[in-house]
Design a protein around this motif. Structure first.
Motif, PDB file in Angstrom:
ATOM      1  N   LEU A   1       0.835  -1.208   0.000  1.00 48.68           N
ATOM      2  CA  LEU A   1       0.000   0.000   0.000  1.00 48.68           C
ATOM      3  C   LEU A   1       0.867   1.254   0.000  1.00 48.68           C
ATOM      4  N   LYS A   2       1.925   1.246   0.793  1.00 49.79           N
ATOM      5  CA  LYS A   2       2.823   2.411   0.848  1.00 49.79           C
ATOM      6  C   LYS A   2       3.527   2.624  -0.490  1.00 49.79           C
ATOM      7  N   ILE A   3       3.953   1.540  -1.124  1.00 47.74           N
ATOM      8  CA  ILE A   3       4.610   1.656  -2.432  1.00 47.74           C
ATOM      9  C   ILE A   3       3.627   2.201  -3.467  1.00 47.74           C
ATOM     10  N   LEU A   4       2.379   1.745  -3.434  1.00 45.20           N
ATOM     11  CA  LEU A   4       1.373   2.263  -4.363  1.00 45.20           C
ATOM     12  C   LEU A   4       1.149   3.758  -4.141  1.00 45.20           C
ATOM     13  N   CYS A   5       1.043   4.185  -2.884  1.00 44.18           N
ATOM     14  CA  CYS A   5       0.887   5.624  -2.586  1.00 44.18           C
ATOM     15  C   CYS A   5       2.095   6.405  -3.091  1.00 44.18           C
ATOM     16  N   PHE A   6       3.275   5.859  -2.863  1.00 45.18           N
ATOM     17  CA  PHE A   6       4.521   6.476  -3.326  1.00 45.18           C
ATOM     18  C   PHE A   6       4.505   6.615  -4.852  1.00 45.18           C
ATOM     19  N   ASP A   7       4.166   5.539  -5.551  1.00 37.79           N
ATOM     20  CA  ASP A   7       4.141   5.558  -7.011  1.00 37.79           C
ATOM     21  C   ASP A   7       3.095   6.535  -7.545  1.00 37.79           C
ATOM     22  N   ILE A   8       1.913   6.540  -6.949  1.00 39.37           N
ATOM     23  CA  ILE A   8       0.843   7.450  -7.387  1.00 39.37           C
ATOM     24  C   ILE A   8       1.284   8.895  -7.197  1.00 39.37           C
ATOM     25  N   ASN A   9       1.852   9.193  -6.038  1.00 41.23           N
ATOM     26  CA  ASN A   9       2.352  10.543  -5.785  1.00 41.23           C
ATOM     27  C   ASN A   9       3.411  10.921  -6.824  1.00 41.23           C
TER      28      ASN A   9
ATOM     29  N   GLU B   1      -0.540   3.988 -16.080  1.00 38.94           N
ATOM     30  CA  GLU B   1       0.089   3.554 -14.826  1.00 38.94           C
ATOM     31  C   GLU B   1      -0.677   4.086 -13.615  1.00 38.94           C
ATOM     32  N   LEU B   2      -1.120   5.337 -13.696  1.00 33.07           N
ATOM     33  CA  LEU B   2      -1.912   5.911 -12.608  1.00 33.07           C
ATOM     34  C   LEU B   2      -3.196   5.125 -12.413  1.00 33.07           C
ATOM     35  N   SER B   3      -3.877   4.804 -13.494  1.00 28.39           N
ATOM     36  CA  SER B   3      -5.129   4.056 -13.421  1.00 28.39           C
ATOM     37  C   SER B   3      -4.913   2.691 -12.778  1.00 28.39           C
ATOM     38  N   LYS B   4      -3.900   1.960 -13.219  1.00 25.80           N
ATOM     39  CA  LYS B   4      -3.623   0.629 -12.663  1.00 25.80           C
ATOM     40  C   LYS B   4      -3.309   0.707 -11.169  1.00 25.80           C
TER      41      LYS B   4
ATOM     42  N   LEU C   1      -6.433   1.692  -9.050  1.00 28.08           N
ATOM     43  CA  LEU C   1      -7.360   0.571  -8.928  1.00 28.08           C
ATOM     44  C   LEU C   1      -6.839  -0.449  -7.917  1.00 28.08           C
ATOM     45  N   ARG C   2      -5.577  -0.793  -8.014  1.00 28.18           N
ATOM     46  CA  ARG C   2      -4.977  -1.742  -7.061  1.00 28.18           C
ATOM     47  C   ARG C   2      -5.049  -1.189  -5.640  1.00 28.18           C
ATOM     48  N   LEU C   3      -4.724   0.091  -5.481  1.00 27.11           N
ATOM     49  CA  LEU C   3      -4.773   0.724  -4.159  1.00 27.11           C
ATOM     50  C   LEU C   3      -6.196   0.678  -3.605  1.00 27.11           C
ATOM     51  N   ALA C   4      -7.180   1.039  -4.420  1.00 24.61           N
ATOM     52  CA  ALA C   4      -8.574   1.057  -3.963  1.00 24.61           C
ATOM     53  C   ALA C   4      -9.032  -0.333  -3.529  1.00 24.61           C
ATOM     54  N   LEU C   5      -8.672  -1.341  -4.295  1.00 25.02           N
ATOM     55  CA  LEU C   5      -9.058  -2.718  -3.933  1.00 25.02           C
ATOM     56  C   LEU C   5      -8.415  -3.149  -2.615  1.00 25.02           C
ATOM     57  N   LEU C   6      -7.152  -2.850  -2.450  1.00 19.71           N
ATOM     58  CA  LEU C   6      -6.462  -3.249  -1.220  1.00 19.71           C
ATOM     59  C   LEU C   6      -6.951  -2.466  -0.004  1.00 19.71           C
TER      60      LEU C   6
ATOM     61  N   ILE D   1     -13.523   4.776  -7.382  1.00 18.62           N
ATOM     62  CA  ILE D   1     -12.389   4.409  -8.241  1.00 18.62           C
ATOM     63  C   ILE D   1     -12.636   3.031  -8.846  1.00 18.62           C
ATOM     64  N   ILE D   2     -13.078   2.096  -8.036  1.00 21.47           N
ATOM     65  CA  ILE D   2     -13.313   0.727  -8.499  1.00 21.47           C
ATOM     66  C   ILE D   2     -14.423   0.662  -9.540  1.00 21.47           C
ATOM     67  N   HIS D   3     -15.500   1.409  -9.346  1.00 24.78           N
ATOM     68  CA  HIS D   3     -16.690   1.289 -10.196  1.00 24.78           C
ATOM     69  C   HIS D   3     -16.797   2.331 -11.303  1.00 24.78           C
ATOM     70  N   ALA D   4     -15.802   3.182 -11.459  1.00 24.23           N
ATOM     71  CA  ALA D   4     -15.870   4.240 -12.473  1.00 24.23           C
ATOM     72  C   ALA D   4     -15.852   3.668 -13.881  1.00 24.23           C
ATOM     73  N   ASP D   5     -16.685   4.252 -14.735  1.00 27.78           N
ATOM     74  CA  ASP D   5     -16.679   3.918 -16.158  1.00 27.78           C
ATOM     75  C   ASP D   5     -15.690   4.808 -16.912  1.00 27.78           C
ATOM     76  N   ASP D   6     -15.510   6.033 -16.425  1.00 29.93           N
ATOM     77  CA  ASP D   6     -14.603   6.994 -17.050  1.00 29.93           C
ATOM     78  C   ASP D   6     -13.691   7.546 -15.967  1.00 29.93           C
ATOM     79  N   VAL D   7     -12.385   7.381 -16.159  1.00 34.50           N
ATOM     80  CA  VAL D   7     -11.374   7.833 -15.197  1.00 34.50           C
ATOM     81  C   VAL D   7     -10.513   8.847 -15.925  1.00 34.50           C
ATOM     82  N   ARG D   8     -10.562  10.100 -15.468  1.00 32.97           N
ATOM     83  CA  ARG D   8      -9.960  11.180 -16.237  1.00 32.97           C
ATOM     84  C   ARG D   8      -9.153  12.127 -15.347  1.00 32.97           C
TER      85      ARG D   8
END
Length: 191
Positions: A20-28, A67-70, A73-78, A130-137
Motif C-alpha cells: 500500500l505504501k509503495i502504491l501511494c509512493f508511485d501514485i504521488n 500507470e496511474l489508473s492501474k 485501482l490496485r490501491l482502492a481494492l487493497l 475508483i473501483i466502479h468508475a466507467d470513465d477515469v480522467r
C-alpha cells in the motif's frame, strides 16, 4: 499435520501494508512528475521556437495515465479489503473511530458534481468510486498558452470519475494527494 482449513482463527485476505505504501509512493510520483510538465518554463525571445518533447517527456505522456489508473485501482481494492477486514475484527469500534477522525479532519476528498452528496467524504466511498468508475480522467493544466500546439500539460492532482449506480449517473472529482495522505494515515493503524 492437521487440515489447515479447520483452523479456528479468522482468516481474512492478507493486505501487505508495504505494498500500500509503495502504491501511494508511485501514485504521488506519477502525479507530481506530471505536474512538473505544466509548461516549458522557458522565456523565449521574439521569434524563437519552443524545443520539441524529449524522450522522457514523451514517455511521461504515453504512460502516466495508464500507470496511474492501474495503481489507483490496485490501491482502492487493497484499501477496501483492509477496511473490510478491520471492520469485521475485534477492534472494529476502535478502528472505526480512528478512521472517522481522519475523514473529519480532511473534510472530504473531492467534490460531487452529479449524484447523491457525500460520495467523496470517506476513504471507502472514494475507493468504491475508483473501483466502479466507467470513465477515469486525470485533470490537466498548463502554464503555457492553452492554444499553443507545443503547450506542455501536466496533471493537477484531481481525478474526475464518472459512472452509474443502478440507473443513477454519478460524477465526482477526487483530490488524489489528499486521498493517499489519508490512506497512509489509515493504514498506520495497528502498526
Amino acid at each position: 499435520m492437521e487440515n489447515p482449513y479447520w483452523h479456528e482463527d479468522y482468516k481474512p485476505h492478507l493486505v501487505d501494508k508495504a505494498e500500500l505504501k509503495i502504491l501511494c509512493f508511485d501514485i504521488n510520483n506519477i502525479v507530481t512528475a506530471s505536474a512538473s510538465q505544466q509548461g516549458s518554463g522557458e522565456v523565449l525571445e521574439e521569434g524563437e521556437e519552443k524545443p520539441g518533447f524529449s524522450f522522457i517527456e514523451r514517455l511521461m505522456y504515453e504512460m502516466a495515465e495508464a500507470e496511474l489508473s492501474k495503481k489507483l485501482l490496485r490501491l482502492a481494492l487493497l484499501v477496501r479489503t483492509f477496511d473490510d477486514t478491520l471492520l469485521r475484527s475485534d477492534v472494529a469500534d476502535e478502528y472505526s473511530s480512528y478512521k472517522k477522525e481522519i475523514e473529519e479532519r480532511n473534510n472530504g476528498f473531492g467534490v460531487t458534481f452529479e449524484g447523491k452528496d457525500g460520495q467523496t467524504n470517506t476513504i471507502r466511498e472514494c475507493c468504491n468510486k475508483i473501483i466502479h468508475a466507467d470513465d477515469v480522467r486525470p485533470v490537466y493544466d498548463t502554464d503555457d498558452d492553452r492554444d499553443d500546439p507545443k503547450a506542455r500539460w501536466g496533471m493537477d492532482g484531481t481525478l474526475e470519475l464518472e459512472g452509474e449506480q443502478g440507473k443513477t449517473v454519478w460524477r465526482i472529482s477526487i483530490f488524489i494527494i489528499d486521498l493517499i495522505e489519508a490512506i497512509l494515515e489509515l493504514i498506520d493503524y495497528q502498526k
